[in-house]
Design an enzyme around this catalytic site. Structure first.
Site, mmCIF file in Angstrom:
data_model
loop_
_atom_site.group_PDB
_atom_site.id
_atom_site.type_symbol
_atom_site.label_atom_id
_atom_site.label_comp_id
_atom_site.label_asym_id
_atom_site.label_seq_id
_atom_site.Cartn_x
_atom_site.Cartn_y
_atom_site.Cartn_z
ATOM 1 N N SER A 76 6.423 -5.277 15.175
ATOM 2 C CA SER A 76 6.706 -6.645 15.329
ATOM 3 C C SER A 76 6.948 -7.246 13.828
ATOM 4 O O SER A 76 7.849 -7.949 13.574
ATOM 5 C CB SER A 76 5.615 -7.404 16.212
ATOM 6 O OG SER A 76 4.562 -7.107 15.276
ATOM 7 N N HIS A 82 -2.907 -7.051 5.932
ATOM 8 C CA HIS A 82 -4.083 -6.592 6.902
ATOM 9 C C HIS A 82 -4.445 -7.610 7.498
ATOM 10 O O HIS A 82 -4.550 -8.758 7.222
ATOM 11 C CB HIS A 82 -5.148 -6.004 5.918
ATOM 12 C CG HIS A 82 -6.397 -5.719 6.741
ATOM 13 N ND1 HIS A 82 -6.600 -4.504 6.994
ATOM 14 C CD2 HIS A 82 -7.556 -6.266 6.473
ATOM 15 C CE1 HIS A 82 -7.818 -4.206 7.768
ATOM 16 N NE2 HIS A 82 -8.548 -5.447 7.360
ATOM 17 N N THR A 139 -3.914 0.537 -2.825
ATOM 18 C CA THR A 139 -4.579 1.338 -3.890
ATOM 19 C C THR A 139 -5.352 2.532 -3.246
ATOM 20 O O THR A 139 -5.531 2.432 -2.086
ATOM 21 C CB THR A 139 -5.498 0.677 -4.811
ATOM 22 O OG1 THR A 139 -6.415 0.112 -4.082
ATOM 23 C CG2 THR A 139 -4.881 -0.490 -5.401
ATOM 24 N N GLU A 182 -8.466 3.138 -2.790
ATOM 25 C CA GLU A 182 -9.444 2.524 -2.043
ATOM 26 C C GLU A 182 -9.035 1.735 -0.722
ATOM 27 O O GLU A 182 -7.980 0.422 -1.122
ATOM 28 C CB GLU A 182 -10.426 1.955 -3.018
ATOM 29 C CG GLU A 182 -11.401 1.449 -2.148
ATOM 30 C CD GLU A 182 -12.840 0.660 -3.028
ATOM 31 O OE1 GLU A 182 -13.704 0.016 -2.600
ATOM 32 O OE2 GLU A 182 -12.386 0.546 -4.425
ATOM 33 N N LEU A 183 -9.349 2.067 0.420
ATOM 34 C CA LEU A 183 -8.762 1.296 1.483
ATOM 35 C C LEU A 183 -8.961 -0.173 1.610
ATOM 36 O O LEU A 183 -10.152 -0.797 1.378
ATOM 37 C CB LEU A 183 -9.479 1.774 2.878
ATOM 38 C CG LEU A 183 -8.946 1.304 4.250
ATOM 39 C CD1 LEU A 183 -7.658 1.746 4.516
ATOM 40 C CD2 LEU A 183 -9.906 1.671 5.251
ATOM 41 N N GLU A 190 0.831 -13.463 10.559
ATOM 42 C CA GLU A 190 1.447 -12.052 9.846
ATOM 43 C C GLU A 190 2.965 -12.553 9.874
ATOM 44 O O GLU A 190 3.694 -12.149 8.763
ATOM 45 C CB GLU A 190 1.071 -11.075 10.427
ATOM 46 C CG GLU A 190 -0.425 -10.683 10.355
ATOM 47 C CD GLU A 190 -0.597 -9.245 11.304
ATOM 48 O OE1 GLU A 190 0.219 -8.543 11.359
ATOM 49 O OE2 GLU A 190 -1.624 -9.196 11.606
#
Length: 227
Positions: free
Chosen positions: A12, A108, A140, A142-143, A173
């Site tokens: 989407s 996110h 990066t 790191e999540l 979003e």
């Protein structure tokens, strides 16, 4: 500005980016779509907009590293300015991220640094948060910890369930991602050599957009499409 978009599912956000490029709201184009799943419905959007699409399943490779290497090589063949993750449900290897340093962007469904990972909406409700939203950030190793570029704030209503909150956050979003890419394409937002917005240093919290600001962004998108 050339974009390669990575997807795993419905796509989407990919659709909104494709539409924004087609209407010239974003000064750029999606030059390729790559999925790790052949069943990803977003591949239909690539076909609809005549964008080359590639499927690379991990089961066809001996390791996660080999899979990411193949995807990275496919991406590199298009020489994109940015790699846009749009519901790409795999954690990228450090080697992949290092190869495209400061070029990988993700969205996110939370107001990072809160609620990294999954089940973000239910976690926000369980904690009694009054605000939720979404974050566009650099990727990066790191999540969900890269520099925040922008956030859209969505109020949590008293009767919200995870599903109802998720729908409103997803609408945000669909506005925020094209807006950030528009800023990048126009040079208002700069990642290299340093993070700036309108030639001023970008704060650690990124750009904060209210629901009212998102409505203005939507009006701009609609106005651009009708001209």
């Amino acid at each position: 500005m050339k974009l390669v978009v990575l997807i795993s599912g419905t796509g989407s956000n990919l659709l909104k980016v494709l539409e924004a490029c087609a209407s010239q709201f974003i000064a750029g184009e999606v030059v390729a779509v790559i999925s790790n799943k052949p069943s990803a419905k977003g591949l239909d959007f690539a076909q609809q907009f005549n964008v080359p699409a590639h499927v690379l399943e991990q089961s066809d490779f001996q390791s996660r590293e080999a899979h990411d290497q193949a995807i990275a090589d496919q991406i590199a063949s298009y020489q994109p300015d940015y790699i846009v993750l749009a519901g790409y449900m795999r954690i990228l290897t450090e080697q992949f991220i290092a190869r495209f340093d400061n070029q990988i962007i993700n969205i996110h469904p939370s107001l990072l640094p809160l609620y990294k990972g999954l089940n973000t909406h239910q976690r926000a409700i369980d904690d009694g948060q009054k605000q939720a939203g979404c974050t566009v950030h650099l990727v990066t190793p790191e999540l969900d910890s890269g520099q925040i570029l922008a956030q859209a704030i969505v109020p949590v209503l008293f009767d919200d369930q995870a599903e109802s909150l998720a729908k409103r956050v997803q609408k945000a979003e669909h506005l925020l991602y094209p807006q950030v890419l528009r800023w990048l394409g126009e040079g208002e937002l700069s990642i290299r050599p340093q993070l700036t917005f309108q030639q001023k240093k970008l704060p650690a919290s990124g750009l904060q957009l209210t629901p009212e600001a998102l409505e203005v962004a939507q009006a701009k998108i609609n106005s651009t499409r009708t001209h």
